[in-house]
Design an enzyme around this catalytic site. Structure first.
Site, mmCIF file in Angstrom:
data_model
loop_
_atom_site.group_PDB
_atom_site.id
_atom_site.type_symbol
_atom_site.label_atom_id
_atom_site.label_comp_id
_atom_site.label_asym_id
_atom_site.label_seq_id
_atom_site.Cartn_x
_atom_site.Cartn_y
_atom_site.Cartn_z
ATOM 1 N N CYS A 1 0.863 -1.183 0.000
ATOM 2 C CA CYS A 1 0.000 0.000 0.000
ATOM 3 C C CYS A 1 0.899 1.232 0.000
ATOM 4 C CB CYS A 1 -0.936 -0.024 1.196
ATOM 5 S SG CYS A 1 -0.086 -0.036 2.787
ATOM 6 N N ARG A 2 0.571 2.243 0.739
ATOM 7 C CA ARG A 2 1.398 3.444 0.797
ATOM 8 C C ARG A 2 2.487 3.302 1.844
ATOM 9 N NH1 ARG A 2 1.317 7.449 4.231
ATOM 10 N NH2 ARG A 2 2.417 9.349 3.696
#
Length: 174
Positions: free
Chosen positions: A134-135
């Site tokens: 993800c981030r």
């Protein structure tokens, strides 16, 4: 037969003047359990029972292990970006596909044809390698847990995720 709280509310409403009795009021009661907590034969049994309630921690994959898989992807493996589409617009890891975390739990339970139609790639089999990122690593941990609960057996989590990836790729270019 009415539930007791509704029945009491209606009886109370009948005793009020007509203009106030238009809306019955529900009376809610909260009951506390008097049952004692379960006893376990040993401390180990208690810890084992508690561990079943905790989230599962997927094995972590590092940048060094992930980079070769982006250059020459495995035919039986997936790298799945669980960020939202507006975040993905900033860039993705090469050879990754996007399934946002907000729909991942339902997506993993979809039929193969429905999954392919919605996301544009074949749904991973439960025994294929699936790497989530993800981030920053938080949503990928959740995604790994959801996949494990859906029966996926070969789940990895790239904890460094997009932030780590970009940082390392920029350092390589300098």
């Amino acid at each position: 037969m009415f539930r007791p709280s509704l029945q009491i509310a209606r009886m109370a409403a009948r005793q009020l003047p007509r203009n106030l009795a238009a809306r019955p009021v529900l009376v809610h009661a909260r009951f506390e359990s008097t049952a004692p907590p379960p006893k376990y034969a040993s401390k180990a049994d208690g810890k084992r029972a508690a561990s079943k309630l905790q989230d599962w921690e997927a094995p972590v994959i590092t940048y060094e292990d992930l980079k070769p898989r982006t250059i020459s992807p495995k035919p039986n493996g997936y790298i799945i970006d669980v960020r939202e589409p507006d975040e993905v617009a900033q860039g993705m890891i090469a050879s990754a596909v996007n399934v946002p975390l907000t729909v991942l739990d339902k997506a993993l339970l979809m039929k193969d044809a429905e999954f392919q139609e919605k996301f544009g790639f074949k749904k991973p089999n439960k025994n294929q390698e699936v790497i989530f990122y993800c981030r920053s690593g938080m949503r990928s941990s959740t995604a790994s847990d959801l996949a494990e609960r859906a029966g996926y057996q070969n789940v990895l989590n790239y904890k460094g995720s997009w932030i780590d990836w970009v940082e390392r790729e920029v350092k390589k270019r300098l």
